[in-house]
Write an enzyme that holds these catalytic residues in place. Structure first.
Site, PDB file in Angstrom:
ATOM      1  N   SER A 181       0.815  -1.209   0.000  1.00 56.98           N
ATOM      2  CA  SER A 181       0.000   0.000   0.000  1.00 56.98           C
ATOM      3  C   SER A 181       0.854   1.267   0.000  1.00 56.98           C
ATOM      4  O   SER A 181       0.364   2.355  -0.317  1.00 56.98           O
ATOM      5  CB  SER A 181      -0.940   0.020   1.211  1.00 56.98           C
ATOM      6  OG  SER A 181      -1.889  -1.017   1.130  1.00 56.98           O
TER       7      SER A 181
ATOM      8  N   GLY B 269      -4.271  -2.138  -0.951  1.00 57.74           N
ATOM      9  CA  GLY B 269      -3.397  -1.795  -2.068  1.00 57.74           C
ATOM     10  C   GLY B 269      -3.178  -0.301  -2.152  1.00 57.74           C
ATOM     11  O   GLY B 269      -3.767   0.472  -1.389  1.00 57.74           O
TER      12      GLY B 269
ATOM     13  N   GLY C 269      -2.773   3.652  -4.004  1.00 56.89           N
ATOM     14  CA  GLY C 269      -3.325   4.545  -5.013  1.00 56.89           C
ATOM     15  C   GLY C 269      -4.788   4.910  -4.859  1.00 56.89           C
ATOM     16  O   GLY C 269      -5.454   4.578  -3.879  1.00 56.89           O
TER      17      GLY C 269
ATOM     18  N   CYS D  68      -9.409  -1.961   3.299  1.00 54.38           N
ATOM     19  CA  CYS D  68      -8.667  -0.776   2.852  1.00 54.38           C
ATOM     20  C   CYS D  68      -9.056  -0.382   1.422  1.00 54.38           C
ATOM     21  O   CYS D  68     -10.173   0.045   1.192  1.00 54.38           O
ATOM     22  CB  CYS D  68      -7.168  -1.013   3.000  1.00 54.38           C
ATOM     23  SG  CYS D  68      -6.207   0.523   3.034  1.00 54.38           S
ATOM     24  N   LEU D  69      -8.168  -0.519   0.440  1.00 55.96           N
ATOM     25  CA  LEU D  69      -8.522  -0.193  -0.940  1.00 55.96           C
ATOM     26  C   LEU D  69      -9.704  -1.036  -1.404  1.00 55.96           C
ATOM     27  O   LEU D  69     -10.586  -0.549  -2.118  1.00 55.96           O
ATOM     28  CB  LEU D  69      -7.314  -0.409  -1.857  1.00 55.96           C
ATOM     29  CG  LEU D  69      -7.525  -0.140  -3.350  1.00 55.96           C
ATOM     30  CD1 LEU D  69      -7.901   1.319  -3.602  1.00 55.96           C
ATOM     31  CD2 LEU D  69      -6.268  -0.506  -4.146  1.00 55.96           C
TER      32      LEU D  69
ATOM     33  N   GLN E 154     -12.857   0.546  -0.284  1.00 58.52           N
ATOM     34  CA  GLN E 154     -13.214   1.719  -1.092  1.00 58.52           C
ATOM     35  C   GLN E 154     -13.817   1.304  -2.423  1.00 58.52           C
ATOM     36  O   GLN E 154     -14.789   1.911  -2.893  1.00 58.52           O
ATOM     37  CB  GLN E 154     -11.966   2.577  -1.302  1.00 58.52           C
ATOM     38  CG  GLN E 154     -11.406   3.169  -0.025  1.00 58.52           C
ATOM     39  CD  GLN E 154      -9.949   3.590  -0.165  1.00 58.52           C
ATOM     40  OE1 GLN E 154      -9.400   3.650  -1.259  1.00 58.52           O
ATOM     41  NE2 GLN E 154      -9.304   3.884   0.960  1.00 58.52           N
TER      42      GLN E 154
ATOM     43  N   ASN F   6      -3.603   2.435   7.061  1.00 61.11           N
ATOM     44  CA  ASN F   6      -2.712   2.945   6.027  1.00 61.11           C
ATOM     45  C   ASN F   6      -3.538   3.283   4.802  1.00 61.11           C
ATOM     46  O   ASN F   6      -3.684   2.469   3.903  1.00 61.11           O
ATOM     47  CB  ASN F   6      -1.617   1.921   5.690  1.00 61.11           C
ATOM     48  CG  ASN F   6      -0.779   2.353   4.509  1.00 61.11           C
ATOM     49  OD1 ASN F   6      -0.729   3.528   4.174  1.00 61.11           O
ATOM     50  ND2 ASN F   6      -0.130   1.404   3.861  1.00 61.11           N
TER      51      ASN F   6
ATOM     52  N   GLY G 284      -4.945   6.815   2.166  1.00 61.41           N
ATOM     53  CA  GLY G 284      -4.975   8.236   1.833  1.00 61.41           C
ATOM     54  C   GLY G 284      -6.287   8.668   1.213  1.00 61.41           C
ATOM     55  O   GLY G 284      -6.446   9.838   0.866  1.00 61.41           O
TER      56      GLY G 284
ATOM     57  N   HIS H 263      -7.034  -2.103   9.136  1.00 58.16           N
ATOM     58  CA  HIS H 263      -6.365  -3.380   8.880  1.00 58.16           C
ATOM     59  C   HIS H 263      -6.513  -4.316  10.079  1.00 58.16           C
ATOM     60  O   HIS H 263      -5.721  -4.247  11.020  1.00 58.16           O
ATOM     61  CB  HIS H 263      -4.882  -3.156   8.587  1.00 58.16           C
ATOM     62  CG  HIS H 263      -4.621  -2.631   7.213  1.00 58.16           C
ATOM     63  ND1 HIS H 263      -4.247  -3.435   6.168  1.00 58.16           N
ATOM     64  CD2 HIS H 263      -4.705  -1.374   6.709  1.00 58.16           C
ATOM     65  CE1 HIS H 263      -4.095  -2.704   5.074  1.00 58.16           C
ATOM     66  NE2 HIS H 263      -4.371  -1.442   5.380  1.00 58.16           N
TER      67      HIS H 263
ATOM     68  N   GLU I 236      -5.804  -7.362  10.321  1.00 55.89           N
ATOM     69  CA  GLU I 236      -4.674  -8.296  10.421  1.00 55.89           C
ATOM     70  C   GLU I 236      -3.472  -7.682  11.114  1.00 55.89           C
ATOM     71  O   GLU I 236      -2.507  -8.361  11.449  1.00 55.89           O
ATOM     72  CB  GLU I 236      -4.281  -8.774   9.015  1.00 55.89           C
ATOM     73  CG  GLU I 236      -3.361  -7.865   8.233  1.00 55.89           C
ATOM     74  CD  GLU I 236      -4.025  -6.589   7.720  1.00 55.89           C
ATOM     75  OE1 GLU I 236      -3.308  -5.710   7.209  1.00 55.89           O
ATOM     76  OE2 GLU I 236      -5.264  -6.467   7.820  1.00 55.89           O
TER      77      GLU I 236
END
Length: 350
Positions: free
Chosen positions: A45, A218, A220, A245-246, A249, A287, A289, A329, A331
């Site tokens: 990530s 991941g 971006g 996470c990604l 989204q 983690n 953005g 996260h 994990e």
């Protein structure tokens, strides 16, 4: 060797470079974890990013090859206040500096990381370059026009299908830049796992007859992954789908919600998240953005978790469509393990 970090806003931080001495450009972000630098270095990530550690001493327990979260280092550079030259840990295999040399990653130390963190907090994530040359801002301007996170998922996803045997349900993992401890968390629950490339088609995924699809973490902007979003849309309502996470989204975008870039993101292992059903708060590893915009979620999607620092969305669910995802996260790696229960909740969808 003397070096400097030059930011796109014109600020220059002088320090001493270490690791692999080759200039590197990245998006400069900060992480508030006191430990876990090895996992941060190897977390996909962070692809395309230069990471600033807010904790002042890095490298004091060295590096071991067991705790890496991917096959190699993914950050573009590492910024620390001070490095430890004499690591002390029974699992230590190689020093922090030697590891960066081995992985061809540049670091810089001796600068004021507190001030740098405040700059990022005020102005947002900035592009920057770590250089051993005596570059001026004008020299660096042209170099900083490039987007270091372009095609990030394409750069970190697996190229081939990988199968992991198990006696439980069949999980299709769509690898957008997955951490190894997420895979381990599913293996610990005896899933039969098929890890697939990020841009696998709907037909390719359904052909392996999974009981559930998992979209991984991941790097971006999720909106750049139009084909992945379209695939998720086609999966939703047909078989259970989850994500972290990604992946979270992308699932939200597939449901019709919108996302936006955060000013400086959430990166660290000390973020409080509230489970709205149990009313329990856990400290989580994060983690990211980008974030799901709350008022864009459709009515049939329930918010399950919120961040207690800024009240952004940390989890969503639609029981009728067997859909669930979280932004944080569970994990860990690094961070506390008190959110591991999320993987058990994923299992209830099947």
């Amino acid at each position: 060797m003397k070096g400097r970090l030059i930011l796109e806003n014109g600020m220059i931080f002088d320090g001493e470079c270490f690791g692999y001495l080759k200039d590197s450009i990245g998006e400069v972000v900060f992480n508030t974890g006191m430990t876990g630098y090895q996992e941060i270095l190897t977390d996909p990530s962070y692809y395309g990013q230069i990471v600033v550690m807010t904790y002042p001493l890095i490298g004091n327990y060295g590096i071991n090859y067991e705790d890496t979260q991917s096959k190699n280092v993914k950050v573009r550079g590492f910024v620390v206040r001070e490095t430890c030259h004499s690591p002390s840990n029974w699992r230590n295999e190689i020093s922090f500096d030697a590891y960066l040399k081995e992985e061809k990653i540049i670091g810089i130390k001796g600068l004021d990381t507190r001030h740098l963190t405040k700059v990022i907090s005020k102005e947002g994530a900035l592009r920057g370059i770590i250089t051993t040359d005596n570059l001026t801002y004008n020299d660096a301007t042209r170099l900083l026009q490039t987007n270091p996170t372009l095609n990030a998922v394409k750069s970190v996803t697996t190229r081939n299908i990988e199968k992991i045997e198990g006696n439980g349900k069949h999980m299709a993992i769509i690898d957008l830049g997955i951490k190894s401890n997420i895979i381990k968390s599913f293996k610990d629950r005896d899933f039969r796992i098929t890890i697939m490339p990020a841009f696998s088609t709907f037909s390719e995924i359904m052909a392996i007859e999974p009981d559930c699809v998992f979209l991984s973490n991941g790097p971006g902007d999720p909106k750049e992954l139009a084909s992945v979003i379209d695939t998720a849309k086609r999966i939703i309502g047909k078989i259970p789908i989850t994500g972290i996470c990604l992946g979270h989204q992308i699932i939200a975008l597939a449901c019709g919600a919108d996302t936006e870039k955060m000013k400086y993101g959430h990166r660290g292992s000390n973020h409080p998240v509230k489970n709205l059903k149990s009313q329990r708060v856990t400290i989580t590893s994060q983690n990211h953005g980008y974030v799901v915009i709350q008022n864009t979620l459709p009515d049939d999607v329930e918010i399950t978790h919120v961040n207690m620092n800024d009240f952004t969305i940390e989890g969503i669910k639609n029981e009728s469509k067997k859909l669930m995802s979280v932004q944080f996260h569970p994990e860990a790696s690094p961070g506390p393990g008190e959110s591991h229960y999320i993987f058990d909740e994923f299992m209830t969808l099947m």
